[in-house]
Motif scaffolding. Structure first.
Motif, mmCIF file in Angstrom:
data_model
loop_
_atom_site.group_PDB
_atom_site.id
_atom_site.type_symbol
_atom_site.label_atom_id
_atom_site.label_comp_id
_atom_site.label_asym_id
_atom_site.label_seq_id
_atom_site.Cartn_x
_atom_site.Cartn_y
_atom_site.Cartn_z
ATOM 1 N N LYS A 1 -10.934 -13.773 51.853
ATOM 2 C CA LYS A 1 -11.836 -14.017 50.729
ATOM 3 C C LYS A 1 -11.200 -15.021 49.775
ATOM 4 O O LYS A 1 -10.061 -15.409 49.936
ATOM 5 N N GLY A 2 -11.945 -15.356 48.752
ATOM 6 C CA GLY A 2 -11.386 -16.182 47.679
ATOM 7 C C GLY A 2 -12.025 -17.547 47.590
ATOM 8 O O GLY A 2 -12.347 -18.165 48.612
ATOM 9 N N ILE A 3 -12.260 -17.952 46.345
ATOM 10 C CA ILE A 3 -12.794 -19.294 46.076
ATOM 11 C C ILE A 3 -11.867 -19.883 45.017
ATOM 12 O O ILE A 3 -11.657 -19.264 43.971
ATOM 13 N N GLU A 4 -11.272 -21.046 45.321
ATOM 14 C CA GLU A 4 -10.386 -21.644 44.315
ATOM 15 C C GLU A 4 -10.679 -23.129 44.135
ATOM 16 O O GLU A 4 -11.079 -23.810 45.092
ATOM 17 N N ILE A 5 -10.504 -23.590 42.895
ATOM 18 C CA ILE A 5 -10.710 -25.019 42.626
ATOM 19 C C ILE A 5 -9.411 -25.741 42.949
ATOM 20 O O ILE A 5 -8.360 -25.402 42.407
ATOM 21 N N ILE B 1 -13.333 -30.182 43.951
ATOM 22 C CA ILE B 1 -13.067 -29.767 45.334
ATOM 23 C C ILE B 1 -12.711 -28.285 45.302
ATOM 24 O O ILE B 1 -11.807 -27.856 44.577
ATOM 25 N N VAL B 2 -13.456 -27.543 46.114
ATOM 26 C CA VAL B 2 -13.338 -26.091 46.099
ATOM 27 C C VAL B 2 -12.956 -25.596 47.490
ATOM 28 O O VAL B 2 -13.504 -26.077 48.483
ATOM 29 N N ARG B 3 -12.004 -24.669 47.554
ATOM 30 C CA ARG B 3 -11.642 -24.073 48.854
ATOM 31 C C ARG B 3 -12.130 -22.629 48.896
ATOM 32 O O ARG B 3 -11.900 -21.865 47.965
ATOM 33 N N ASP C 1 -23.380 -17.431 50.695
ATOM 34 C CA ASP C 1 -24.280 -17.398 49.540
ATOM 35 C C ASP C 1 -23.532 -17.020 48.250
ATOM 36 O O ASP C 1 -23.962 -17.393 47.164
ATOM 37 N N GLU C 2 -22.424 -16.307 48.371
ATOM 38 C CA GLU C 2 -21.590 -16.004 47.187
ATOM 39 C C GLU C 2 -20.956 -17.292 46.670
ATOM 40 O O GLU C 2 -20.844 -17.502 45.470
ATOM 41 N N LEU C 3 -20.519 -18.141 47.621
ATOM 42 C CA LEU C 3 -19.948 -19.434 47.226
ATOM 43 C C LEU C 3 -21.005 -20.275 46.503
ATOM 44 O O LEU C 3 -20.734 -20.918 45.483
ATOM 45 N N ILE C 4 -22.226 -20.242 47.027
ATOM 46 C CA ILE C 4 -23.308 -21.034 46.418
ATOM 47 C C ILE C 4 -23.622 -20.495 45.012
ATOM 48 O O ILE C 4 -23.770 -21.267 44.056
ATOM 49 N N LEU C 5 -23.682 -19.185 44.898
ATOM 50 C CA LEU C 5 -23.939 -18.559 43.597
ATOM 51 C C LEU C 5 -22.842 -18.937 42.604
ATOM 52 O O LEU C 5 -23.100 -19.299 41.453
ATOM 53 N N TRP C 6 -21.601 -18.871 43.076
ATOM 54 C CA TRP C 6 -20.425 -19.238 42.263
ATOM 55 C C TRP C 6 -20.591 -20.679 41.745
ATOM 56 O O TRP C 6 -20.381 -20.960 40.568
ATOM 57 N N ALA C 7 -20.965 -21.595 42.654
ATOM 58 C CA ALA C 7 -21.114 -23.013 42.276
ATOM 59 C C ALA C 7 -22.269 -23.190 41.279
ATOM 60 O O ALA C 7 -22.131 -23.885 40.268
#
Ligand SMILES: Cc1cc2nc3c(=O)[nH]c(=O)nc-3n(C[C@H](O)[C@H](O)[C@H](O)COP(=O)(O)OP(=O)(O)OC[C@H]3O[C@@H](n4cnc5c(N)ncnc54)[C@H](O)[C@@H]3O)c2cc1C
Length: 357
Positions: free
Chosen positions: A88-92, A101-103, A111-117
């Motif tokens: 898991k994890g989303i980092e800038i 740029i996001v990893r 869809d969680e990544l999209i919501l985050w963005a």
């Protein structure tokens, strides 16, 4: 084919563990809700776990890596090891006035990544809202909808190469993206790479893509310059919900068949035979692409129901398992009947989009 791959250094400090379960039921791991088992299920939380897992699997033992199982049909129990990433994890990674740029970890829900963005006002992937599945598979499948595809925003895919036994990074070019296709689906490369993270390029600069007709008409009369990524996301989810079954409520694997490409001659024949109905079509280099949904609909399958299995009443491209009781055999039987009827009426052999395991 040979690809230039960059060796990559992997760091991951998570102290979680590898989960191994024997004789494991996969119903919750495929959106079709097929009640099947695998001999062993292995879920890991760190990229560094992958070499260890791969080296521990005995030669000859079958294995398959899944994401959320939203593009799969298990045709029976799987006599081997099912692997799943829970990274898991989303980092800038970097941020300027133009781009961020996001990893994201492969096991993150797309869809969680999209919501985050969208919540951060970042543009680029909002049109992919509502597509089921995980980040790792988004880079395999090159998911797409409403005029956008993952390849438009992916800048790097980080994977473990099982053959060379090393971590590698693919640039977007090296992924050879095409319509719902990538190098990771091609015969030589399929099953060779395990993706552990994907880098996406997003942007704070407004860039609404309303090119898709349903989206355009949804925002008719709106001042485009006032729209946020969240507005587009909300609209897309609304449009999707009006056509597609929610896999949580009505199990399916989304579009079951690919849109066929046919010759000009066959297209002319079908057009004459079906008149006054006009087949929807798109000119492509080697003929015409026809929506499989239209062909299936003309054969009368929309809303069909036979015992445990059916065809979605709003989108005939989707085979559904409404009561969660259908067996793989029932799905395959309906798939075969649909293929046969389309072949008989139009002379076109449909091929499945959904991967059969
Ligand atoms: C209701 C519904 C609507 C859908 N709508 C769309 C749509 O609009 N557009 C679209 O493009 N798709 C759509 N799909 C299909 C599906 O959501 C996508 O194909 C998605 O990317 C699959 O993701 P997943 O995580 O479920 O992958 P899975 O189905 O589990 O796996 C897909 C493939 O990716 C491989 N894979 C998975 N994870 C990894 C990894 N970490 N490393 C290497 N290989 C891996 C698997 O081996 C398999 O070959 C829809 C599906 C459903 C059920």
């Amino acid at each position: 084919m040979s690809y230039r791959l960059r060796r990559a250094h992997v760091t991951n400090n998570s102290s979680d563990m590898i989960r191994t379960l024997d004789n494991y039921n996969l119903t919750a791991h495929n959106t079709f809700a097929m009640n099947v088992k695998c001999s062993e299920f292995m879920e890991y939380t760190k990229a560094d776990d992958i070499p260890f897992i791969i080296s521990s699997i005995r030669k000859g033992v079958e294995k398959f890596h899944i994401g959320a199982g939203s593009n799969l049909l298990f045709t029976g129990d799987f006599p081997g090891i099912i692997l799943h990433s829970a990274i898991k994890g989303i980092e800038i990674l970097s941020e300027t006035a133009e781009e961020v740029i996001v990893r994201a970890g492969a096991g993150e829900t797309m869809d969680e990544l999209i919501l985050w963005a969208c919540r951060r006002g970042l543009w680029g992937i909002e049109n992919l809202s509502g597509i089921p599945g995980e980040v790792g598979a988004s880079a395999v499948q090159n998911v797409g909808a409403y005029g956008a595809e993952a390849a438009d925003s992916i800048v790097a895919v980080h994977a473990y190469d099982e053959v060379e036994e090393e971590f590698v990074t693919f640039t977007t070019d090296e992924c050879h993206y095409a319509y719902r296709d990538s190098v990771f689906k091609q015969a030589d490369f399929k099953k060779r790479y395990i993706i552990h993270a994907v880098d996406y390029r997003l942007s704070p600069i407004p860039a609404p893509d309303l090119s898709y007709p349903a989206l355009k008409s949804h925002f008719e009369g709106f001042d485009e310059s006032t729209l946020s990524p969240s507005d587009i996301r909300k609209a897309i989810i609304e449009i999707r919900n009006s056509k597609l079954p929610d896999p949580v409520k009505v199990p399916s694997a989304g579009s079951f068949f690919k849109n066929p490409v046919i010759s000009e001659e066959l297209f002319a024949e079908i057009r004459a035979k079906e008149a006054p109905a006009e087949p929807p079509h798109y000119k492509v280099s080697d003929g015409y692409k026809i929506p499989a949904a239209w062909l299936i609909d003309r054969c009368g399958w929309k809303g069909y129901r036979d015992g445990n299995i059916g065809v979605w009443h709003l989108q005939p491209l989707v085979i559904v398992n409404p009561d969660r009781q259908a067996s793989p055999e029932e799905v395959i039987s309906l798939e075969t009947r649909i293929i046969d009827s389309v072949k008989q009426r139009f002379g076109i052999k449909l091929t499945p989009e959904v991967e059969h395991i």
